[in-house]
Enzyme design. Structure first.
Site, PDB file in Angstrom:
ATOM      1  N   PHE A  85       0.864  -1.134  -0.185  1.00 37.95           N
ATOM      2  CA  PHE A  85      -0.096  -0.107   0.265  1.00 37.95           C
ATOM      3  C   PHE A  85       1.023   1.060   0.285  1.00 37.95           C
ATOM      4  CE2 PHE A  85      -2.409   3.957   1.836  1.00 37.95           C
ATOM      5  CZ  PHE A  85      -3.848   3.726   1.365  1.00 37.95           C
ATOM      6  N   ASP A 140       9.620   2.261   1.528  1.00 33.38           N
ATOM      7  CA  ASP A 140       8.461   3.030   1.787  1.00 33.38           C
ATOM      8  C   ASP A 140       8.973   2.990   3.256  1.00 33.38           C
ATOM      9  OD1 ASP A 140       6.423   4.543   2.632  1.00 33.38           O
ATOM     10  OD2 ASP A 140       5.078   3.739   0.898  1.00 33.38           O
ATOM     11  N   LYS A 193       3.908   9.883   8.345  1.00 31.82           N
ATOM     12  CA  LYS A 193       3.129  10.282   8.953  1.00 31.82           C
ATOM     13  C   LYS A 193       3.799  10.806  10.825  1.00 31.82           C
ATOM     14  CE  LYS A 193       0.480   6.197   8.058  1.00 31.82           C
ATOM     15  NZ  LYS A 193      -0.799   6.130   8.107  1.00 31.82           N
TER      16      LYS A 193
END
Length: 395
Positions: free
Chosen positions: A129, A216, A245
């Site tokens: 994702f 990532d 984040k």
């Protein structure tokens, strides 16, 4: 009932949170919750951390946004720190993980075009994702979230995680490949870590073929596993590393950190942002990393995370229906043998905030300030719920 002015894009729980402190939040009815979700791995310093609050209040009173027409000294300060802790070369700032991943994909394509490859391809992963823009959705390995948004972007070659032979086969059969793009630990896919030896093998393979290794670390980076970045456990460095984040402890900030092979790919006019790197977001990032160092939060994530995992393993030992407890530091997943979305509401009613991902994996990504007593409370509240849930006959 009056129709909501909001688009119906979220399946929200029936509470509204009003304030928080540390690892606890309160709803508008005054009920207290232990936060084991951290805004989905965002609230590194918990809620209302006094140093972060003070820094942001000071910055808001000075300058919030200027645009990238001008130097932003706080950008340079935060970039220097990210280069120091990663061993990489330079940084581009944006606003989110999606934007960081989108930028990484642009870097890979431009890298390929600079080598004379007109239709460059990127190796991506099953269960991955990377975001919900059209390009990052195309790189994502979840047909459910892709449904209804075709045609997707071409140029991706998909392989299973931790299967180096599959990437070797791609290298032999696909001459236009220019990069490998993966989460060091898959988050939305169910807390699936890339094995250290697999990452080491990818690093060697990318070096051999002059590919970019793009990791990532949007969810697993910024200290969550007990090192600054999850790939550091494998003793390697990527060429491109998207972050977001936890970097701003709740203030939106994303970054693309590049090593030498990728550092010069983007030139003036190739990429940009209006809001990215604004002084407020940069102050949040600078203060977050400073507090993490001063308060030893990497060691805390490793130690408290190990205690939390051990407590879950003890509390769920022998429970039929618990498939696996996995992850590292304060990024843990508990896989069950059935969909378990109902546990979101049950945990909320027990005063605990969690998430469920990949239908049947309970995800725990609390603030990195969580202490051992709070971790023990997570175990005490969650294990009985899981045991009762899996003991209930399936519908």
């Amino acid at each position: 009932m009056t129709a909501s002015p909001l688009m119906n894009t979220y399946g929200r729980l029936p509470i509204a949170l009003s304030h928080g402190r540390g690892c606890r939040v309160w709803d508008t009815d005054g009920r207290e919750y232990l936060d084991a979700l951290g805004g989905i791995a965002v609230n590194t310093l918990g809620h209302a951390h006094p140093r972060l609050v003070g820094a942001l209040q000071d910055q808001v009173a000075k300058l919030i946004h200027t645009s990238n027409y001008y130097r932003v000294p706080l950008q340079e300060q935060l970039a220097a720190k990210l280069v120091e802790i990663s061993g990489l070369t330079n940084v581009f700032f944006c606003n989110s993980g999606l934007e960081a991943n989108e930028g990484a994909l642009k870097i890979a394509r431009k890298f390929g075009h600079d080598k004379g490859i007109d239709r460059p391809e990127i190796v991506v992963y099953e269960k991955a994702f990377h975001g919900r823009s059209i390009a990052t959705l195309s790189a994502t390995g979840n047909p459910k979230v892709q449904a209804g948004f075709g045609p997707l972007v071409e140029g991706f070659v998909r392989v299973p995680l931790n299967d180096l032979a599959a990437v070797d086969e791609v290298a032999r059969s696909r001459p236009n490949v220019v990069a490998v793009f993966l989460e060091t630990i898959q988050g939305e896919g169910g807390i699936n870590p890339a094995r250290w030896e697999y990452l080491q093998g990818l690093r060697a393979l990318c070096d051999r073929h002059d590919w970019l290794l793009m990791l990532d670390e949007v969810q697993c980076g910024i200290g969550r596993t007990g090192k600054w970045f999850a790939h550091q456990w494998a003793g390697i460095r990527p060429d491109v590393m998207p972050l977001a984040k936890g970097l701003g402890s709740g203030v939106p900030v994303g970054a693309i950190v590049c090593g030498e092979r990728a550092a010069g790919v983007l030139q003036p006019g190739n990429h940009g942002t209006t809001f990215g790197g604004n002084p407020l977001a940069m102050r949040a990032g600078v203060e977050t990393l400073r507090v993490m160092e001063d308060d030893g939060l990497l060691d805390n994530a490793a130690c408290v995370g190990a205690a939390l995992k051990a407590g879950l393993e003890r509390g769920l030992a022998g429970v039929t229906g618990v498939v696996e407890i996995r992850g590292q530091g304060l990024m843990l997943g508990i896989e069950l043998d059935r969909p378990c979305g109902a546990l979101l509401t049950q945990a909320m009613e027990a005063g605990l905030l969690i998430s469920v991902t990949a239908d049947r994996v309970i995800r725990l990504v609390p603030p990195l300030i969580m202490n051992a007593d709070e971790a023990a409370q997570v175990v005490e509240r969650l294990c009985p719920l899981i045991e009762a849930f899996v003991a209930t006959p399936r519908p």
